[in-house]
Design an enzyme around this catalytic site. Structure first.
Site, PDB file in Angstrom:
ATOM      1  N   THR A  48      -1.674   7.648 -58.106  1.00 46.39           N
ATOM      2  CA  THR A  48      -2.653   8.287 -60.192  1.00 46.39           C
ATOM      3  C   THR A  48      -1.255   8.946 -60.278  1.00 46.39           C
ATOM      4  OG1 THR A  48      -5.006   8.075 -58.965  1.00 46.39           O
ATOM      5  CG2 THR A  48      -4.504   9.417 -60.756  1.00 46.39           C
ATOM      6  N   ASN A  71      -5.412  29.733 -43.556  1.00 41.48           N
ATOM      7  CA  ASN A  71      -5.378  28.566 -42.674  1.00 41.48           C
ATOM      8  C   ASN A  71      -5.670  29.577 -40.671  1.00 41.48           C
ATOM      9  OD1 ASN A  71      -2.257  28.974 -41.544  1.00 41.48           O
ATOM     10  ND2 ASN A  71      -3.027  27.190 -40.608  1.00 41.48           N
ATOM     11  N   GLY A 124      -2.269  15.046 -53.568  1.00 41.95           N
ATOM     12  CA  GLY A 124      -3.279  15.619 -53.547  1.00 41.95           C
ATOM     13  C   GLY A 124      -3.627  16.566 -52.418  1.00 41.95           C
ATOM     14  N   GLY A 125      -4.390  16.834 -51.562  1.00 39.30           N
ATOM     15  CA  GLY A 125      -4.440  18.150 -51.890  1.00 39.30           C
ATOM     16  C   GLY A 125      -3.050  18.538 -50.580  1.00 39.30           C
ATOM     17  N   ALA A 126      -2.738  17.424 -50.078  1.00 34.92           N
ATOM     18  CA  ALA A 126      -1.543  17.604 -49.023  1.00 34.92           C
ATOM     19  C   ALA A 126      -0.470  17.568 -49.398  1.00 34.92           C
ATOM     20  CB  ALA A 126      -2.186  16.530 -47.291  1.00 34.92           C
ATOM     21  N   GLY A 180       2.510  10.981 -52.155  1.00 28.39           N
ATOM     22  CA  GLY A 180       1.060  11.547 -52.730  1.00 28.39           C
ATOM     23  C   GLY A 180       1.303  13.282 -53.510  1.00 28.39           C
ATOM     24  N   ASN A 231       2.796   8.951 -56.855  1.00 27.71           N
ATOM     25  CA  ASN A 231       1.757   9.385 -56.301  1.00 27.71           C
ATOM     26  C   ASN A 231       0.843   7.713 -56.910  1.00 27.71           C
ATOM     27  OD1 ASN A 231      -0.538  10.504 -55.086  1.00 27.71           O
ATOM     28  ND2 ASN A 231      -1.529  10.664 -56.724  1.00 27.71           N
ATOM     29  N   LYS A 286      -9.929  26.612 -46.089  1.00 23.96           N
ATOM     30  CA  LYS A 286      -8.376  27.382 -46.095  1.00 23.96           C
ATOM     31  C   LYS A 286      -8.580  27.736 -47.746  1.00 23.96           C
ATOM     32  CE  LYS A 286      -5.645  24.084 -43.264  1.00 23.96           C
ATOM     33  NZ  LYS A 286      -4.784  23.651 -43.363  1.00 23.96           N
ATOM     34  N   THR A 344     -10.075  24.750 -40.731  1.00 27.89           N
ATOM     35  CA  THR A 344      -9.540  23.803 -41.377  1.00 27.89           C
ATOM     36  C   THR A 344     -10.356  23.043 -42.585  1.00 27.89           C
ATOM     37  OG1 THR A 344      -8.315  21.916 -41.211  1.00 27.89           O
ATOM     38  CG2 THR A 344     -10.423  22.559 -39.799  1.00 27.89           C
TER      39      THR A 344
HETATM   40  P1  ATR Z   1      -5.717  15.420 -48.999  1.00 31.23           P
HETATM   41  O1  ATR Z   1      -5.754  16.591 -49.082  1.00 31.23           O
HETATM   42  O2  ATR Z   1      -5.501  14.384 -47.413  1.00 31.23           O
HETATM   43  O3  ATR Z   1      -3.950  15.012 -49.845  1.00 31.23           O
HETATM   44  P2  ATR Z   1      -6.588  13.474 -51.165  1.00 31.23           P
HETATM   45  O4  ATR Z   1      -6.088  14.294 -52.141  1.00 31.23           O
HETATM   46  O5  ATR Z   1      -7.488  12.529 -51.399  1.00 31.23           O
HETATM   47  O6  ATR Z   1      -6.442  14.399 -49.514  1.00 31.23           O
HETATM   48  O7  ATR Z   1      -5.104  12.965 -51.820  1.00 31.23           O
HETATM   49  C1  ATR Z   1      -5.240  12.223 -50.722  1.00 31.23           C
HETATM   50  C2  ATR Z   1      -3.703  11.193 -51.158  1.00 31.23           C
HETATM   51  O8  ATR Z   1      -3.810   9.904 -50.951  1.00 31.23           O
HETATM   52  C3  ATR Z   1      -3.592  10.758 -52.676  1.00 31.23           C
HETATM   53  O9  ATR Z   1      -2.188  10.995 -52.965  1.00 31.23           O
HETATM   54  C4  ATR Z   1      -4.271   9.543 -53.127  1.00 31.23           C
HETATM   55  O10 ATR Z   1      -3.846   9.007 -54.527  1.00 31.23           O
HETATM   56  P3  ATR Z   1      -4.762   9.583 -55.819  1.00 31.23           P
HETATM   57  O11 ATR Z   1      -3.720  10.638 -55.762  1.00 31.23           O
HETATM   58  O12 ATR Z   1      -3.963   8.059 -56.790  1.00 31.23           O
HETATM   59  O13 ATR Z   1      -6.020   8.761 -55.102  1.00 31.23           O
HETATM   60  C5  ATR Z   1      -3.148   9.002 -51.961  1.00 31.23           C
HETATM   61  N1  ATR Z   1      -4.002   7.569 -51.146  1.00 31.23           N
HETATM   62  C6  ATR Z   1      -5.440   7.503 -50.570  1.00 31.23           C
HETATM   63  N2  ATR Z   1      -5.602   6.729 -50.886  1.00 31.23           N
HETATM   64  C7  ATR Z   1      -4.607   5.917 -51.152  1.00 31.23           C
HETATM   65  C8  ATR Z   1      -4.724   3.900 -52.154  1.00 31.23           C
HETATM   66  N3  ATR Z   1      -5.298   3.301 -51.556  1.00 31.23           N
HETATM   67  N4  ATR Z   1      -3.502   3.933 -52.398  1.00 31.23           N
HETATM   68  C9  ATR Z   1      -1.935   4.930 -53.018  1.00 31.23           C
HETATM   69  N5  ATR Z   1      -2.750   6.611 -51.966  1.00 31.23           N
HETATM   70  C10 ATR Z   1      -3.660   6.147 -52.003  1.00 31.23           C
END
Ligand code: ATR
Length: 277
Positions: free
Chosen positions: A154, A68, A130-132, A128, A152, A47, A43
């Site tokens: 950001t 994985n 991010g990674g997932a 979202g 997203n 990965k 995990t």
């Molecule tokens: P993971 O691997 O679990 O996807 P990550 O790469 O840190 O972890 O991504 C987290 C996701 O949740 C991102 O889309 C993040 O948005 P940003 O790209 O803007 O950071 C989103 N996220 C986390 N906390 C947030 C918050 N308080 N409000 C809005 N989006 C949030």
């Protein structure tokens, strides 16, 4: 879920969890190979790191750029490579690792089973990047989604992901805005909803949940996130991410054992472990 599945399948195997520091991953994998483990799961953050530590990679790992599931193979006396499960009497001459990725099938299998949803030609809003979120977006594109709305916090990350999807899957219509009309699915791949008091991962003023048929939340703890509760109130179907965890595990079981996974047994064990019932 794996131990329950081994038991139900009459296999005298066991599945154990080890905490390994990223800088020790290579040695840990080497140890597992030398101890002739049948296989293992990895995990985050392993990965991605494991990609270059495998002797061979299945197409699934090449496609997603992440491993994985690892299966070990042994060299048989007839010169062929066989899964380690097939070495009962004979000892393997040499053992090598092969990396797989079962996460992709996990998402599509869960959407099909839990929501009856087929992604081909569908319209999906993904929350979202991010990674997932990135892996989910690639999986949706691969499954033939027609319109993909990437939302997203950001915006730059949504734009970068959109560009990647567009380059790899030119047929998919990718936008980085809220949808202007109904969608088949809203998929949450942010971490919002895990902690009590978390805000919703989307702005309901810009897209009401009455405009989606279903909501899939990749979070499975808590069992019902605020987003899921809003979806249900709006008349949409909502399910959590437990099915993804189940199906990636079921596929790994099949790779290691060469047998169909006892899905119901695995699901019951998983529910017991995660929710206590
Ligand atoms: P993971 O691997 O679990 O996807 P990550 O790469 O840190 O972890 O991504 C987290 C996701 O949740 C991102 O889309 C993040 O948005 P940003 O790209 O803007 O950071 C989103 N996220 C986390 N906390 C947030 C918050 N308080 N409000 C809005 N989006 C949030």
């Amino acid at each position: 879920m794996h131990n329950a599945a081994f038991k139900a399948s009459g296999l005298n195997w066991c599945y154990l969890a080890y905490e390994v520091r990223p800088e020790h991953l290579r040695e840990a994998l080497e140890g597992a190979r030398r101890m002739q483990f049948v296989g293992l799961n990895l995990t985050v953050p392993h990965k991605l790191l494991a990609m270059e530590m495998m002797a061979g990679l299945d197409d699934s790992a090449k496609q997603w750029g992440a491993v994985n599931t690892v299966a070990f193979e042994g060299l048989a006396s007839d010169g062929s490579w066989k899964p380690l499960r097939d070495f009962a009497e004979e000892a393997p001459g040499e053992v090598r690792s092969k990396g797989y990725n079962t996460d992709a099938q996990g998402l599509t299998a869960a959407l099909k089973e839990d929501l009856g949803l087929y992604l081909e030609h569908s319209r999906v809003m993904l929350l979202g990047a991010g990674g997932a979120g990135r892996v989910a977006a690639l999986q949706l594109a691969e499954a033939g989604v027609a319109d993909l709305f990437l939302v997203n916090r950001t915006q730059d990350k949504a734009e970068a992901l959109a560009a990647e999807i567009q380059a790899r899957y030119p047929k998919v219509h990718v936008m980085t805005t809220y949808p202007h009309r109904e969608v088949d699915l809203v998929l949450n791949a942010t971490s919002l909803g895990m902690k009590p008091g978390d805000a919703l991962p989307m702005d309901l003023g810009r897209f009401p949940l009455t405009d989606t048929k279903a909501v899939y939340d990749m979070i499975y703890r808590p069992a019902q996130t605020p987003l899921m509760a809003c979806a249900i109130e709006s008349g949409a179907r909502a399910v959590n991410g437990l099915g993804m965890l189940l199906h990636q595990g079921a596929r790994a079981f099949e790779i290691w054992t060469g047998r169909p996974a006892p899905l119901e047994v695995m699901k019951a064990a998983l529910r017991e472990e995660v929710y206590g019932h």
